[in-house]
Design a protein around this motif. Structure first.
Motif, PDB file in Angstrom:
ATOM      1  N   LYS A   8       0.840  -1.211   0.000  1.00  0.00           N
ATOM      2  CA  LYS A   8       0.000   0.000   0.000  1.00  0.00           C
ATOM      3  C   LYS A   8       0.873   1.259   0.000  1.00  0.00           C
ATOM      4  O   LYS A   8       0.531   2.257  -0.631  1.00  0.00           O
ATOM      5  CB  LYS A   8      -0.953  -0.017   1.204  1.00  0.00           C
ATOM      6  CG  LYS A   8      -2.003  -1.122   1.144  1.00  0.00           C
ATOM      7  CD  LYS A   8      -3.046  -0.940   2.235  1.00  0.00           C
ATOM      8  CE  LYS A   8      -4.210  -1.898   2.079  1.00  0.00           C
ATOM      9  NZ  LYS A   8      -3.878  -3.300   2.359  1.00  0.00           N
ATOM     10  N   ILE A   9       1.990   1.203   0.705  1.00  0.00           N
ATOM     11  CA  ILE A   9       2.916   2.348   0.673  1.00  0.00           C
ATOM     12  C   ILE A   9       3.489   2.509  -0.736  1.00  0.00           C
ATOM     13  O   ILE A   9       3.571   3.623  -1.269  1.00  0.00           O
ATOM     14  CB  ILE A   9       4.031   2.171   1.738  1.00  0.00           C
ATOM     15  CG1 ILE A   9       3.439   2.335   3.138  1.00  0.00           C
ATOM     16  CG2 ILE A   9       5.171   3.169   1.496  1.00  0.00           C
ATOM     17  CD1 ILE A   9       4.411   2.068   4.283  1.00  0.00           C
ATOM     18  N   ARG A  11       2.102   1.766  -3.486  1.00  0.00           N
ATOM     19  CA  ARG A  11       1.048   2.324  -4.359  1.00  0.00           C
ATOM     20  C   ARG A  11       0.564   3.699  -3.890  1.00  0.00           C
ATOM     21  O   ARG A  11      -0.366   4.259  -4.464  1.00  0.00           O
ATOM     22  CB  ARG A  11      -0.139   1.355  -4.423  1.00  0.00           C
ATOM     23  CG  ARG A  11       0.171   0.036  -5.110  1.00  0.00           C
ATOM     24  CD  ARG A  11      -1.121  -0.666  -5.539  1.00  0.00           C
ATOM     25  NE  ARG A  11      -1.994  -0.939  -4.410  1.00  0.00           N
ATOM     26  CZ  ARG A  11      -1.998  -2.086  -3.708  1.00  0.00           C
ATOM     27  NH1 ARG A  11      -1.188  -3.071  -4.044  1.00  0.00           N
ATOM     28  NH2 ARG A  11      -2.815  -2.249  -2.694  1.00  0.00           N
ATOM     29  N   ARG A  12       1.200   4.213  -2.838  1.00  0.00           N
ATOM     30  CA  ARG A  12       0.838   5.527  -2.262  1.00  0.00           C
ATOM     31  C   ARG A  12      -0.590   5.523  -1.733  1.00  0.00           C
ATOM     32  O   ARG A  12      -1.259   6.556  -1.700  1.00  0.00           O
ATOM     33  CB  ARG A  12       0.964   6.638  -3.302  1.00  0.00           C
ATOM     34  CG  ARG A  12       2.335   7.304  -3.477  1.00  0.00           C
ATOM     35  CD  ARG A  12       3.439   6.440  -3.789  1.00  0.00           C
ATOM     36  NE  ARG A  12       4.627   7.225  -4.152  1.00  0.00           N
ATOM     37  CZ  ARG A  12       5.737   6.699  -4.624  1.00  0.00           C
ATOM     38  NH1 ARG A  12       5.836   5.387  -4.812  1.00  0.00           N
ATOM     39  NH2 ARG A  12       6.757   7.470  -4.919  1.00  0.00           N
ATOM     40  N   GLU A  13      -1.061   4.385  -1.258  1.00  0.00           N
ATOM     41  CA  GLU A  13      -2.405   4.327  -0.675  1.00  0.00           C
ATOM     42  C   GLU A  13      -2.378   4.662   0.813  1.00  0.00           C
ATOM     43  O   GLU A  13      -3.401   5.034   1.377  1.00  0.00           O
ATOM     44  CB  GLU A  13      -3.013   2.936  -0.884  1.00  0.00           C
ATOM     45  CG  GLU A  13      -3.363   2.667  -2.343  1.00  0.00           C
ATOM     46  CD  GLU A  13      -3.769   1.235  -2.622  1.00  0.00           C
ATOM     47  OE1 GLU A  13      -3.905   0.900  -3.803  1.00  0.00           O
ATOM     48  OE2 GLU A  13      -3.932   0.450  -1.667  1.00  0.00           O
ATOM     49  N   PRO A  15       0.317   6.799   3.669  1.00  0.00           N
ATOM     50  CA  PRO A  15       1.459   7.712   3.624  1.00  0.00           C
ATOM     51  C   PRO A  15       2.722   7.127   4.241  1.00  0.00           C
ATOM     52  O   PRO A  15       2.667   6.289   5.143  1.00  0.00           O
ATOM     53  CB  PRO A  15       0.977   8.922   4.440  1.00  0.00           C
ATOM     54  CG  PRO A  15      -0.111   8.398   5.310  1.00  0.00           C
ATOM     55  CD  PRO A  15      -0.717   7.221   4.626  1.00  0.00           C
ATOM     56  N   GLU A  17       7.177   8.530   4.582  1.00  0.00           N
ATOM     57  CA  GLU A  17       8.187   9.512   4.183  1.00  0.00           C
ATOM     58  C   GLU A  17       9.176   8.816   3.256  1.00  0.00           C
ATOM     59  O   GLU A  17      10.144   8.188   3.697  1.00  0.00           O
ATOM     60  CB  GLU A  17       8.884  10.105   5.417  1.00  0.00           C
ATOM     61  CG  GLU A  17       9.736  11.310   5.046  1.00  0.00           C
ATOM     62  CD  GLU A  17      10.450  11.910   6.249  1.00  0.00           C
ATOM     63  OE1 GLU A  17      10.045  11.653   7.390  1.00  0.00           O
ATOM     64  OE2 GLU A  17      11.444  12.623   6.005  1.00  0.00           O
ATOM     65  N   ILE A  18       8.911   8.937   1.973  1.00  0.00           N
ATOM     66  CA  ILE A  18       9.729   8.252   0.967  1.00  0.00           C
ATOM     67  C   ILE A  18      11.021   9.034   0.748  1.00  0.00           C
ATOM     68  O   ILE A  18      11.001  10.252   0.568  1.00  0.00           O
ATOM     69  CB  ILE A  18       8.921   8.090  -0.337  1.00  0.00           C
ATOM     70  CG1 ILE A  18       7.757   7.118  -0.084  1.00  0.00           C
ATOM     71  CG2 ILE A  18       9.810   7.592  -1.480  1.00  0.00           C
ATOM     72  CD1 ILE A  18       6.717   7.076  -1.175  1.00  0.00           C
ATOM     73  N   GLU A  21      13.736   6.196  -4.472  1.00  0.00           N
ATOM     74  CA  GLU A  21      12.947   5.345  -5.359  1.00  0.00           C
ATOM     75  C   GLU A  21      13.698   5.134  -6.663  1.00  0.00           C
ATOM     76  O   GLU A  21      14.316   6.054  -7.201  1.00  0.00           O
ATOM     77  CB  GLU A  21      11.582   5.985  -5.648  1.00  0.00           C
ATOM     78  CG  GLU A  21      10.712   5.116  -6.538  1.00  0.00           C
ATOM     79  CD  GLU A  21       9.265   5.572  -6.614  1.00  0.00           C
ATOM     80  OE1 GLU A  21       9.001   6.781  -6.358  1.00  0.00           O
ATOM     81  OE2 GLU A  21       8.405   4.738  -6.923  1.00  0.00           O
ATOM     82  N   PHE A  28      11.652   4.152   2.503  1.00  0.00           N
ATOM     83  CA  PHE A  28      10.909   5.131   3.310  1.00  0.00           C
ATOM     84  C   PHE A  28      11.339   4.996   4.764  1.00  0.00           C
ATOM     85  O   PHE A  28      11.849   3.940   5.191  1.00  0.00           O
ATOM     86  CB  PHE A  28       9.396   4.929   3.157  1.00  0.00           C
ATOM     87  CG  PHE A  28       8.931   3.516   3.338  1.00  0.00           C
ATOM     88  CD1 PHE A  28       8.577   3.032   4.579  1.00  0.00           C
ATOM     89  CD2 PHE A  28       8.886   2.647   2.245  1.00  0.00           C
ATOM     90  CE1 PHE A  28       8.168   1.731   4.744  1.00  0.00           C
ATOM     91  CE2 PHE A  28       8.465   1.327   2.406  1.00  0.00           C
ATOM     92  CZ  PHE A  28       8.109   0.873   3.662  1.00  0.00           C
ATOM     93  N   LYS A  44       9.823  -3.471  -5.094  1.00  0.00           N
ATOM     94  CA  LYS A  44       8.464  -3.165  -5.556  1.00  0.00           C
ATOM     95  C   LYS A  44       7.704  -4.440  -5.892  1.00  0.00           C
ATOM     96  O   LYS A  44       6.481  -4.485  -5.762  1.00  0.00           O
ATOM     97  CB  LYS A  44       8.518  -2.209  -6.751  1.00  0.00           C
ATOM     98  CG  LYS A  44       8.958  -0.812  -6.351  1.00  0.00           C
ATOM     99  CD  LYS A  44       8.913   0.144  -7.529  1.00  0.00           C
ATOM    100  CE  LYS A  44       9.248   1.544  -7.073  1.00  0.00           C
ATOM    101  NZ  LYS A  44       9.316   2.511  -8.198  1.00  0.00           N
TER     102      LYS A  44
END
Ligand code: 5GP
Length: 114
Positions: A8-9, A11-13, A15, A17-18, A21, A28, A44
């Protein structure tokens, strides 16, 4: 494998602190840091544990380590040093079953870890 919050992180679903990438790896900050710098590097493409890696994942595993090394150099603490940890299953202390590498830095680390 069952999906975890790390997907979920990715996919940015939810939050996080990334801090890094690339095509294969997301990194994060840990929500419960154990050192001044505590970053989680996750592939990923999810793999549950170190035990589940196969030869087909060799590139992914290598990219995880390289991403951590690259990040350490970019942040300026590579020379002082840092620690990378991958916990595996119950006795290793793994709680999230999406392979991840902990990068810890910013203070002296002790050994044995306990
Ligand atoms: P493990 O114990 O599986 O090796 O590490 C899992 C890590 O994920 C722990 O250090 C824990 O603090 C971190 N963590 C758990 N939930 C979250 C969350 O929602 N966001 C972030 N950024 N880290 C988390």
């Amino acid at each position: 494998m069952a999906e975890t919050l790390f997907s979920k992180i990715i996919r940015r679903e939810i939050p996080a602190e990334i801090v890094y990438e690339d095509d294969d790896v997301l990194a994060f900050r840990d929500i419960n840091p154990q050192a001044p710098v505590h970053v989680l590097f996750v592939p990923k493409t999810p793999v549950a544990t170190l035990n589940d890696l196969t030869d087909a994942d060799a590139l992914t595993a290598g990219k995880l380590v390289l991403a951590a090394s690259r990040f350490a150099k970019s942040q300026g603490f590579a020379e002082n040093g840092y620690r990378c940890v991958i916990n595996c299953n119950r006795d290793g202390g793994q709680t999230v079953f999406h392979l991840h590498l902990h990068l810890l830095a910013g203070r002296p680390m002790h050994w044995p870890p306990g």
